[in-house]
Design a protein around this motif. Sequence first.
Motif, short mmCIF file in Angstrom:
data_model
loop_
_atom_site.label_atom_id
_atom_site.label_comp_id
_atom_site.label_asym_id
_atom_site.label_seq_id
_atom_site.Cartn_x
_atom_site.Cartn_y
_atom_site.Cartn_z
N LYS A 171 0.84 -1.20 0.00
CA LYS A 171 0.00 0.00 0.00
C LYS A 171 0.87 1.25 0.00
O LYS A 171 1.92 1.27 0.64
CB LYS A 171 -0.86 -0.03 1.28
CG LYS A 171 -1.64 1.24 1.60
CD LYS A 171 -2.83 1.38 0.68
CE LYS A 171 -3.66 2.59 1.07
NZ LYS A 171 -4.48 2.35 2.27
N PHE B 226 0.45 5.47 0.54
CA PHE B 226 -0.37 6.63 0.88
C PHE B 226 0.20 7.83 0.14
O PHE B 226 1.32 8.26 0.42
CB PHE B 226 -0.35 6.89 2.39
CG PHE B 226 -1.09 5.85 3.19
CD1 PHE B 226 -2.46 5.98 3.43
CD2 PHE B 226 -0.44 4.74 3.70
CE1 PHE B 226 -3.16 5.01 4.17
CE2 PHE B 226 -1.12 3.78 4.44
CZ PHE B 226 -2.48 3.92 4.67
N HIS C 94 -3.65 4.88 -1.77
CA HIS C 94 -4.63 5.88 -1.29
C HIS C 94 -4.30 7.10 -2.14
O HIS C 94 -3.23 7.70 -1.99
CB HIS C 94 -4.42 6.15 0.20
CG HIS C 94 -5.13 7.37 0.72
ND1 HIS C 94 -5.86 7.35 1.89
CD2 HIS C 94 -5.22 8.64 0.26
CE1 HIS C 94 -6.38 8.56 2.10
NE2 HIS C 94 -5.98 9.37 1.14
N HIS D 47 -10.59 3.06 -1.89
CA HIS D 47 -11.62 4.07 -1.61
C HIS D 47 -11.78 5.21 -2.64
O HIS D 47 -11.63 6.38 -2.31
CB HIS D 47 -11.48 4.63 -0.19
CG HIS D 47 -10.18 5.18 0.28
ND1 HIS D 47 -9.35 5.94 -0.50
CD2 HIS D 47 -9.58 5.11 1.50
CE1 HIS D 47 -8.30 6.29 0.21
NE2 HIS D 47 -8.41 5.81 1.42
N ASP E 214 -13.10 0.63 4.85
CA ASP E 214 -12.05 1.45 5.46
C ASP E 214 -12.35 1.61 6.94
O ASP E 214 -12.09 2.66 7.53
CB ASP E 214 -11.97 2.81 4.75
CG ASP E 214 -10.65 3.52 4.99
OD1 ASP E 214 -9.79 2.98 5.70
OD2 ASP E 214 -10.50 4.63 4.45
N ASN F 98 -8.87 10.88 11.25
CA ASN F 98 -9.62 10.53 10.04
C ASN F 98 -10.09 9.08 10.10
O ASN F 98 -9.27 8.17 10.26
CB ASN F 98 -8.72 10.64 8.80
CG ASN F 98 -8.43 12.07 8.35
OD1 ASN F 98 -8.12 12.30 7.19
ND2 ASN F 98 -8.54 13.04 9.24
N GLY F 99 -11.38 8.87 9.93
CA GLY F 99 -11.85 7.50 9.82
C GLY F 99 -13.30 7.35 10.23
O GLY F 99 -13.80 8.10 11.06
N MET G 41 -13.36 11.65 7.34
CA MET G 41 -12.54 10.55 6.84
C MET G 41 -12.01 10.98 5.48
O MET G 41 -12.54 11.91 4.88
CB MET G 41 -13.34 9.25 6.77
CG MET G 41 -14.47 9.21 5.79
SD MET G 41 -13.97 8.53 4.20
CE MET G 41 -13.34 6.94 4.65
N SER G 42 -10.97 10.31 5.03
CA SER G 42 -10.35 10.72 3.77
C SER G 42 -10.30 9.55 2.80
O SER G 42 -9.89 8.45 3.20
CB SER G 42 -8.93 11.21 4.02
OG SER G 42 -8.99 12.36 4.83
O1 URP Z 1 -9.85 8.50 6.83
C1 URP Z 1 -9.38 7.39 6.66
N1 URP Z 1 -9.63 6.79 5.52
N2 URP Z 1 -8.64 6.81 7.64
C2 URP Z 1 -7.96 5.60 7.57
C3 URP Z 1 -6.66 5.70 6.83
C4 URP Z 1 -6.88 5.73 5.35
O2 URP Z 1 -6.60 6.74 4.71
O3 URP Z 1 -7.33 4.76 4.76
#
Ligand code: URP
Length: 480
Positions: free
Chosen positions: A150, A152, A183, A239, A316, A337-338, A288-289
């Motif tokens: 993965k 980011f 991501h 995502h 996620d 974030n999440g 969240m992102s």
């Molecule tokens: O906001 C999120 N998605 N948090 C978890 C980490 C990620 O970016 O997947």
Amino acid sequence: MAILIKGGTVVTADHSFRADVLTEADKIVAVGENLEAPGGAEVIDAGGAYVLPGGIDPHTHMELPFMGTVASEDFFSGTTAGMVGGTTMIIDFVIPSPQQDILEAYHTWRGWAEKSAGDYSFHVAITWWDETVKAAMETLTTEHGVNSFKHFMAYKGAIMCDDEVLVNSFTRARELGAICTVHAENGELVFHLQNEILKSGITGPEGHPLSRPPEVEGEAANRAIRVAQVLDVPLYIVHNSCIESLQAITRARNEGQRVFGEVLAGHLLVNDEVYRDPDWDTAAAHVMSPPFRPKEHQEALWRGLQAGMLQTTATDHCCFCAPQKRMGHNNFTQIPNGTGGVEDRMHVLWHHGVNSGRLTMNEFVAITSTNAAKIFNIYPRKGSISIGADADIAIWDPEKERTISKDTHHQNVDFNIFEGMTVKGINTVTISQGKVVYQDGDVRTEKGVGRYVDRPTFAPYYQAVNRQRKAKAPAAVDRM
Ligand code: URP
Ligand code: ZN
Ligand code: ZN
Ligand code: ZN
């Protein structure tokens, strides 16, 4: 112990047919009409319900240390919540800190995950680069069953990869036969916009989507796709939340590139109005992102799934309770974030996908388990109702209803992004490793029985990419 599921309709990604299903120990051993129950077998009358492969959520973050806190859901509570909703396997993420030994991080996550109630596997994030990381990637693929890495492209100053890391890691992954995942958000732009928005006086959660517009995601998705194209490596974009990244994937797939796209249940069903909620906690609970998007993006994502441009659905699942979200009470960039959903994913997708006519039941199975199993190379052990497959099964009653709420869910978090949604068509029985772990409200999961699932490298699509690569290999001009 054996289990005989009688009288159901088996639904796979290919077709639906009346059949009984017999499991013995942790495997499916027979699928057919009028099967006899062996002595001592538990018989479950499916009574006309559907018998589906247990769901695979290919994107969760149980007990993740992130943004100064730790996600509230641990591997036991999270896999249990998944089981209630028919999800029998998760693929979570090992995320080493920059400069951390990635094998050490991998073993740390393996330790945390030992409490899982269901089967699990790990993508491993590449957050920095040197020769030791390059060597560790080989150890992970050859000795630890990892076939996905993965990256980011966001979270500057923390776990973000720049293009140099992307190019090095993608190149290495190709040598090893591992799929690259990203991501996709341009972290440099997010950082810039966050500062501008804070300077303008916006400090609340409404600043979050403003700092991460769809163009920021589209740029990164397209960049990752082009990098993967030049390096000839299969790519999986997690995502996808917007038209911009869907368009990038669609273009690449139409040009013959092996690019896969994931969409979250939340991005299909929740829109960006939540960030303007007058209640700070409610707005922050949705941070969240990438962020939830204006409505027009949701319909496009549904069509992307229907058209096969997006192949998998995930959550996620990364839970933070209100006191954790309040770490960003006067600065939205510090709100962890999440959001959650591992329990609800299959229910909301059935209701809004199958009941609405957007998806067939077979497409539902494809996007909730089979496609993830194929992409991450664990098919047909997972994502299939067939002889020899793991006995991970969801029995689905298309007539039963359930209203989703934080007050009744099994997720260890004080909020539910689908609060109040009534869904028709729900999981009534979950079988994991050949044992009933959930039946009509009765949760029977056991801590620590989940198994780590090894995923071999060089999935079939990878072999195809390599054959094409060979065929087009450039040759020097022989000038004598
Ligand atoms: O906001 C999120 N998605 N948090 C978890 C980490 C990620 O970016 O997947
Ligand atoms: Zn090791
Ligand atoms: Zn992400
Ligand atoms: Zn994530």
